[in-house]
Design an enzyme around this catalytic site. Structure first.
Site, PDB file in Angstrom:
ATOM      1  N   LYS B  80     104.341  44.696  24.454  1.00 50.71           N
ATOM      2  CA  LYS B  80     104.396  43.451  23.684  1.00 50.71           C
ATOM      3  C   LYS B  80     105.057  43.740  22.347  1.00 50.71           C
ATOM      4  CE  LYS B  80     101.230  39.788  22.088  1.00 50.71           C
ATOM      5  NZ  LYS B  80      99.813  39.335  22.087  1.00 50.71           N
ATOM      6  N   SER B 155      99.106  34.988  23.961  1.00 51.25           N
ATOM      7  CA  SER B 155     100.359  35.259  23.289  1.00 51.25           C
ATOM      8  C   SER B 155     101.148  36.406  23.916  1.00 51.25           C
ATOM      9  CB  SER B 155     100.098  35.601  21.825  1.00 51.25           C
ATOM     10  OG  SER B 155      99.306  36.777  21.720  1.00 51.25           O
ATOM     11  N   SER B 179      94.646  36.437  24.646  1.00 50.23           N
ATOM     12  CA  SER B 179      96.100  36.611  24.753  1.00 50.23           C
ATOM     13  C   SER B 179      96.581  37.608  25.801  1.00 50.23           C
ATOM     14  CB  SER B 179      96.685  36.994  23.390  1.00 50.23           C
ATOM     15  OG  SER B 179      96.689  35.872  22.551  1.00 50.23           O
TER      16      SER B 179
END
Lengths: 69, 469
Positions: B80, B155, B179
């Site tokens: 990420k 996210s 997330s």
């Protein structure tokens, strides 16, 4: 606890500028006030919980020194 | 042979170990698939194929000479874009950090490199991880591989879309309110949020210090267990890091759940979820019951206030973290995230502390619940992936915000720091994945992963792949 009054654009602008140090123009302050009121209503539910003898989850922990002796 | 890019880590590992498959072949297959599909998904935001192929050649040489490091050796991974990667751009999905190139790896990145994994690149994130849809990012919205008009969830949406689409076998994510689990649920993956402190947060851009967790988005529980085993453990760079010993998570996946007591909390978790989602989750619970588990109805007192408490935490802590930047470069944030940060200025200290006290109350409540059951089962998300741009949704005829609905079932386990894993268990009427969530007591990652492993031995939902011709 006494009843909270609805938040106003003037209050949001004052808190942002005078407390937080992030001044907002009038349009932004109005937008924040509109978004903030339902959040404050939601948050108010936390003040009604049975929290009397409960401490916050974030507890202070003293830093320790490594001793070689 | 099966398309290499669609294989799980646990399928790739033995082939790499016995040298019938080269890390270079796997890495090249991922790079080729990214080249073909990423423009439609917007999952990867940085790709360093030259460095990845060089690392794969090194791994190949090590394995050839007998220096095999374990099941992650030679397997590609993506991180990420919230994780620091030395020499590789790390933006947090924000213009604020558009040119940020860290000099040091996040602990998770470093530990996976130590395990022999090949870093392919970075995946898209909702700006600073501050949103569960992944619509707002410096790089634009991530698109769901099951329907590119739908959100990926966030996210860690880039990681979710990338793993689901076969661009990479496994990816890292972070989870502050859900997330890791929300994009895993929306994209049909197995996503693990470990216990708070189990995996180091060092080098990961914070959203909310007291609720941030790191973990994997994977294709099955076994892959998630392998990832966790490599990254878990004490880290002097993270003050919240736990010193508890790291068990062999893979060894804990016996697939035996005979007699396991599964608590089913209908209040909030089920009764405010879409009926199609509840239908799939109830079917999954039936499978677990057939495997020997015992379903126990439970009630979670005070759970209704979890959303309010989580909101206070995000607003206060994120604004504190971004305080200086908001002063100096407010115009570099997206309008959505800037507004969240400005809202944080308005939160009273006493309300932040009430929220922290609520977390103590909720934690004690869960301790009581786990005295009567071994794990809890809930829908992962009350809704499936919504159309991009949609801010509200109807759940069984009642209007709800997409943000609030997506976060509702996952946030309680961020507030309490308890481990939770999600896994696919069906599809809704529009063909979008539906997922089950299993949560357990602190440091019971092996137990919750084993429930999912048992389920995945008995079903094939986790093996379904989106068609992306």
């Amino acid at each position: 606890m006494s009843e909270r009054e609805p938040v106003t654009t003037a209050t949001v602008a004052a808190v942002a500028a005078q407390n937080a140090g992030h001044p907002l123009d009038a349009e932004r302050a109005a937008g924040i006030a509109e978004a903030l009121e339902p959040i404050l209503k939601l948050i108010a539910s936390l003040r009604e919980l049975p929290l009397k003898d409960i401490e916050p989850a974030a507890v202070f922990r003293p830093e320790q020194v490594d001793h070689n002796d | 042979m099966t398309d290499l890019a669609l294989m799980s880590v646990s399928e790739l590992a033995p082939l790499i170990e016995n040298r019938s498959l080269s890390p270079v072949e796997v890495t090249a297959a991922c790079i080729a698939r990214i080249a073909t599909l990423n423009a439609r998904l917007n999952a990867f935001v940085t790709l360093d194929d030259t460095a990845a192929l060089a690392a794969a050649r090194i791994a190949e040489a090590e394995i050839t000479r007998g220096d095999y490091r374990g099941p992650l050796h030679g397997v590609p991974v993506a991180h990420k874009d919230l994780y620091a990667t030395a020499g590789m751009r790390t933006t947090g999905g924000s213009r604020v950090l558009a040119d940020n190139i860290p000099t040091e790896d996040a602990t998770v990145v470093a530990r996976l490199k130590q395990a022999g994994m090949i870093t392919l690149g970075k995946t898209n994130t909702h700006e600073f991880a501050y949103g569960p849809t992944n619509e707002v990012s410096l790089f634009g919205s991530v698109r769901n591989p099951w329907n590119t008009e739908r959100i990926s969830g966030g996210s860690s949406g880039g990681s979710g879309a990338a793993v689901a689409a076969g661009l990479v076998p496994i990816a890292s994510g972070s989870d502050t309110g859900g997330s890791i689990r929300i994009p895993s649920s929306c994209c049909g993956l197995t996503g693990l949020k470990p216990t708070y402190g189990r995996v180091s947060r060092a080098g990961i851009l914070p959203l909310c210090w007291t609720m941030d967790h790191a973990g994997p988005l994977a294709r099955c529980a076994l892959d998630a267990a392998m990832f966790l085993g490599a990254v878990a453990g004490a880290d002097p760079r993270d003050d919240a890091s736990a010193a508890d010993p790291v068990p062999d998570y893979v060894a804990q996946l016996s697939g035996n759940i005979e007699g396991l007591r599964i608590g089913v909390p209908r209040n909030v978790f089920f009764d405010r979820a879409d009926e199609a989602v509840v239908g799939c989750v109830d079917e999954a619970l039936g499978v677990l019951e057939q495997l020997g588990a015992v379903l126990v109805p439970v009630d979670i007192p005070y759970i209704e206030q979890a959303g309010a408490a989580a909101m206070v935490m995000y607003l206060a802590e994120a604004t504190a973290y971004h305080d200086d930047t908001l002063n100096e470069r407010a115009d570099r944030y997206s309008e959505q995230v800037r507004m969240f940060l400005e809202l944080g200025d308005q939160i009273l200290a006493k309300d932040y502390l009430h929220a922290q006290r609520y977390r103590t109350l909720l934690g004690k409540t869960f301790v009581g619940v786990f005295e009567t059951v071994d794990v809890l089962a809930t829908p992962a998300t009350p809704i499936t992936a919504t159309p991009i741009g949609c801010t509200s949704t109807a759940i069984n005829g009642i209007e709800d915000s997409v943000f609030g609905a997506l976060l509702r079932n996952t946030e309680p386990f961020n507030l309490t720091g308890l481990p939770a894993v999600v896994a696919p268990c069906g599809f809704d009427r529009d063909g979008m994945p539906v997922s089950l969530q299993l949560a357990g007591p602190a440091f019971a990652e092996g137990r919750v992963l084993n429930v999912v492993h048992a389920y995945q031995q008995a079903t094939q939902w986790h093996a379904q792949r989106p068609v992306l011709a």
